[in-house]
Design a protein around this motif. Sequence first.
Motif, PDB file in Angstrom:
ATOM      1  N   THR A   1      54.902  65.511  40.062  1.00 57.08           N
ATOM      2  CA  THR A   1      55.886  66.419  40.635  1.00 57.08           C
ATOM      3  C   THR A   1      56.685  65.640  41.676  1.00 57.08           C
ATOM      4  OG1 THR A   1      54.479  68.340  40.290  1.00 57.08           O
ATOM      5  CG2 THR A   1      56.225  68.551  41.934  1.00 57.08           C
ATOM      6  N   ILE A   2      57.995  65.695  41.539  1.00 56.64           N
ATOM      7  CA  ILE A   2      58.871  64.995  42.468  1.00 56.64           C
ATOM      8  C   ILE A   2      59.838  66.005  43.056  1.00 56.64           C
ATOM      9  CG2 ILE A   2      60.612  63.209  42.747  1.00 56.64           C
ATOM     10  CD1 ILE A   2      59.258  61.695  40.479  1.00 56.64           C
ATOM     11  N   LYS A   3      59.858  66.074  44.381  1.00 54.05           N
ATOM     12  CA  LYS A   3      60.801  66.940  45.080  1.00 54.05           C
ATOM     13  C   LYS A   3      61.823  66.047  45.768  1.00 54.05           C
ATOM     14  CE  LYS A   3      57.429  70.560  45.900  1.00 54.05           C
ATOM     15  NZ  LYS A   3      56.680  71.334  46.877  1.00 54.05           N
ATOM     16  N   ILE A   4      63.077  66.434  45.636  1.00 51.76           N
ATOM     17  CA  ILE A   4      64.157  65.677  46.253  1.00 51.76           C
ATOM     18  C   ILE A   4      64.941  66.620  47.154  1.00 51.76           C
ATOM     19  CG2 ILE A   4      66.253  64.328  45.847  1.00 51.76           C
ATOM     20  CD1 ILE A   4      65.085  63.660  43.055  1.00 51.76           C
ATOM     21  N   LYS A   5      65.063  66.226  48.414  1.00 55.98           N
ATOM     22  CA  LYS A   5      65.874  66.984  49.370  1.00 55.98           C
ATOM     23  C   LYS A   5      66.999  66.061  49.823  1.00 55.98           C
ATOM     24  CE  LYS A   5      62.092  69.744  51.231  1.00 55.98           C
ATOM     25  NZ  LYS A   5      61.356  70.134  52.434  1.00 55.98           N
ATOM     26  N   ALA A   6      68.214  66.544  49.683  1.00 53.72           N
ATOM     27  CA  ALA A   6      69.372  65.760  50.109  1.00 53.72           C
ATOM     28  C   ALA A   6      70.174  66.570  51.108  1.00 53.72           C
ATOM     29  CB  ALA A   6      70.233  65.403  48.902  1.00 53.72           C
ATOM     30  N   GLU A   7      70.738  65.859  52.083  1.00 54.35           N
ATOM     31  CA  GLU A   7      71.538  66.523  53.097  1.00 54.35           C
ATOM     32  C   GLU A   7      72.686  65.608  53.490  1.00 54.35           C
ATOM     33  OE1 GLU A   7      70.748  68.348  57.493  1.00 54.35           O
ATOM     34  OE2 GLU A   7      69.112  68.417  56.041  1.00 54.35           O
ATOM     35  N   GLY A   8      73.889  66.178  53.501  1.00 53.92           N
ATOM     36  CA  GLY A   8      75.066  65.419  53.895  1.00 53.92           C
ATOM     37  C   GLY A   8      76.281  66.309  53.947  1.00 53.92           C
ATOM     38  N   ASN A   9      77.192  66.028  54.862  1.00 52.51           N
ATOM     39  CA  ASN A   9      78.425  66.809  55.025  1.00 52.51           C
ATOM     40  C   ASN A   9      78.172  68.300  55.172  1.00 52.51           C
ATOM     41  OD1 ASN A   9      79.981  64.560  55.016  1.00 52.51           O
ATOM     42  ND2 ASN A   9      80.910  64.906  53.033  1.00 52.51           N
ATOM     43  N   GLY A  10      77.088  68.650  55.856  1.00 53.83           N
ATOM     44  CA  GLY A  10      76.786  70.053  56.097  1.00 53.83           C
ATOM     45  C   GLY A  10      76.214  70.782  54.896  1.00 53.83           C
ATOM     46  N   LYS A  11      75.908  70.062  53.831  1.00 50.94           N
ATOM     47  CA  LYS A  11      75.350  70.681  52.624  1.00 50.94           C
ATOM     48  C   LYS A  11      73.911  70.225  52.428  1.00 50.94           C
ATOM     49  CE  LYS A  11      78.407  68.994  49.864  1.00 50.94           C
ATOM     50  NZ  LYS A  11      79.154  68.676  48.665  1.00 50.94           N
ATOM     51  N   LYS A  12      73.135  71.068  51.759  1.00 51.24           N
ATOM     52  CA  LYS A  12      71.748  70.743  51.456  1.00 51.24           C
ATOM     53  C   LYS A  12      71.479  70.976  49.975  1.00 51.24           C
ATOM     54  CE  LYS A  12      69.900  71.827  56.001  1.00 51.24           C
ATOM     55  NZ  LYS A  12      68.896  72.552  56.754  1.00 51.24           N
ATOM     56  N   LEU A  13      70.600  70.162  49.429  1.00 44.39           N
ATOM     57  CA  LEU A  13      70.197  70.272  48.036  1.00 44.39           C
ATOM     58  C   LEU A  13      68.692  70.074  47.982  1.00 44.39           C
ATOM     59  CD1 LEU A  13      70.885  70.252  44.913  1.00 44.39           C
ATOM     60  CD2 LEU A  13      70.989  67.758  45.145  1.00 44.39           C
ATOM     61  N   GLU A  14      67.996  70.962  47.289  1.00 43.48           N
ATOM     62  CA  GLU A  14      66.558  70.817  47.071  1.00 43.48           C
ATOM     63  C   GLU A  14      66.280  71.041  45.605  1.00 43.48           C
ATOM     64  OE1 GLU A  14      63.722  72.666  49.678  1.00 43.48           O
ATOM     65  OE2 GLU A  14      65.163  72.665  51.339  1.00 43.48           O
ATOM     66  N   ILE A  15      65.698  70.027  44.950  1.00 42.51           N
ATOM     67  CA  ILE A  15      65.372  70.128  43.531  1.00 42.51           C
ATOM     68  C   ILE A  15      63.955  69.618  43.296  1.00 42.51           C
ATOM     69  CG2 ILE A  15      67.731  70.034  42.626  1.00 42.51           C
ATOM     70  CD1 ILE A  15      67.435  67.040  42.312  1.00 42.51           C
ATOM     71  N   GLU A  16      63.401  70.015  42.170  1.00 45.63           N
ATOM     72  CA  GLU A  16      62.050  69.598  41.821  1.00 45.63           C
ATOM     73  C   GLU A  16      62.002  69.242  40.344  1.00 45.63           C
ATOM     74  OE1 GLU A  16      57.710  71.708  41.528  1.00 45.63           O
ATOM     75  OE2 GLU A  16      58.830  72.005  43.392  1.00 45.63           O
ATOM     76  N   LEU A  17      61.333  68.134  40.036  1.00 45.53           N
ATOM     77  CA  LEU A  17      61.175  67.673  38.661  1.00 45.53           C
ATOM     78  C   LEU A  17      59.701  67.502  38.352  1.00 45.53           C
ATOM     79  CD1 LEU A  17      63.536  65.010  39.691  1.00 45.53           C
ATOM     80  CD2 LEU A  17      64.008  65.933  37.469  1.00 45.53           C
ATOM     81  N   ASN A  18      59.306  67.870  37.166  1.00 43.79           N
ATOM     82  CA  ASN A  18      57.939  67.623  36.711  1.00 43.79           C
ATOM     83  C   ASN A  18      57.900  66.752  35.466  1.00 43.79           C
ATOM     84  OD1 ASN A  18      56.385  69.272  38.608  1.00 43.79           O
ATOM     85  ND2 ASN A  18      57.553  70.936  37.713  1.00 43.79           N
ATOM     86  N   ARG A  19      59.038  66.670  34.785  1.00 43.43           N
ATOM     87  CA  ARG A  19      59.116  65.889  33.554  1.00 43.43           C
ATOM     88  C   ARG A  19      60.576  65.533  33.304  1.00 43.43           C
ATOM     89  NH1 ARG A  19      59.344  70.495  29.311  1.00 43.43           N
ATOM     90  NH2 ARG A  19      60.056  72.099  30.713  1.00 43.43           N
ATOM     91  N   PRO A  20      60.843  64.507  32.514  1.00 40.98           N
ATOM     92  CA  PRO A  20      62.225  64.090  32.268  1.00 40.98           C
ATOM     93  C   PRO A  20      63.126  65.213  31.741  1.00 40.98           C
ATOM     94  CG  PRO A  20      60.729  62.388  31.513  1.00 40.98           C
ATOM     95  CD  PRO A  20      59.881  63.580  31.910  1.00 40.98           C
ATOM     96  N   GLU A  21      62.562  66.144  30.999  1.00 37.67           N
ATOM     97  CA  GLU A  21      63.347  67.246  30.438  1.00 37.67           C
ATOM     98  C   GLU A  21      63.933  68.156  31.531  1.00 37.67           C
ATOM     99  OE1 GLU A  21      60.115  66.560  29.444  1.00 37.67           O
ATOM    100  OE2 GLU A  21      60.708  65.460  27.652  1.00 37.67           O
ATOM    101  N   ASP A  22      63.352  68.126  32.716  1.00 31.12           N
ATOM    102  CA  ASP A  22      63.850  68.951  33.825  1.00 31.12           C
ATOM    103  C   ASP A  22      65.237  68.513  34.287  1.00 31.12           C
ATOM    104  OD1 ASP A  22      61.528  70.425  33.780  1.00 31.12           O
ATOM    105  OD2 ASP A  22      60.607  69.390  35.476  1.00 31.12           O
ATOM    106  N   LEU A  23      65.614  67.277  33.964  1.00 32.20           N
ATOM    107  CA  LEU A  23      66.928  66.783  34.377  1.00 32.20           C
ATOM    108  C   LEU A  23      68.051  67.683  33.882  1.00 32.20           C
ATOM    109  CD1 LEU A  23      66.693  62.916  33.945  1.00 32.20           C
ATOM    110  CD2 LEU A  23      67.140  64.165  36.041  1.00 32.20           C
ATOM    111  N   GLU A  24      67.906  68.175  32.662  1.00 35.32           N
ATOM    112  CA  GLU A  24      68.947  69.006  32.060  1.00 35.32           C
ATOM    113  C   GLU A  24      69.253  70.241  32.902  1.00 35.32           C
ATOM    114  OE1 GLU A  24      69.216  71.039  27.829  1.00 35.32           O
ATOM    115  OE2 GLU A  24      68.566  68.935  27.698  1.00 35.32           O
ATOM    116  N   LYS A  25      68.218  70.865  33.460  1.00 29.66           N
ATOM    117  CA  LYS A  25      68.457  72.096  34.222  1.00 29.66           C
ATOM    118  C   LYS A  25      68.827  71.845  35.684  1.00 29.66           C
ATOM    119  CE  LYS A  25      63.649  73.181  35.302  1.00 29.66           C
ATOM    120  NZ  LYS A  25      62.523  74.029  35.081  1.00 29.66           N
TER     121      LYS A  25
END
Length: 124
Positions: free
Chosen positions: A89-113
């Motif tokens: 399980t990989i969680k990615i949190k990104a923050e920049g220019n006042g915006k935030k992004l939080e996503i989670e991947l468990n398998r390569p197929e998750d990239l599509e969504k």
Amino acid sequence: MLETSVQVIITLSDPQLKDEALQEAVQNLQLDLRDVEGVTEAGLIPVEEAPPNSKGIGGFLLGQLQASVTVKGLRTLVNVIGKNTFGRTIKIKAEGNGKKLEIELNRPEDLEKIMPQVEKFINE
């Protein structure tokens, strides 16, 4: 906007790995990220910067690393990580220019969504 730097925290978890093996996987990912176009910095997070009750190993947060990446490079970073999840399980949190992004991947197929969320973060 595409050259603006975004701060990213990547958390890797795998209940089947012992702490030392998990940290080794994070260190390997750190080395891989240094070769990703748009990543300007990638490193382990010192325990001194950790929130209370965080678990550390060898002076660094267990299972986490931080990176600085251009907005344009965020797409590539997420793709590289997503294609190499290997059941973790990989969680990615990104923050920049006042915006935030939080996503989670468990398998390569998750990239599509999750890629539409990444594109929205990049293009807004």
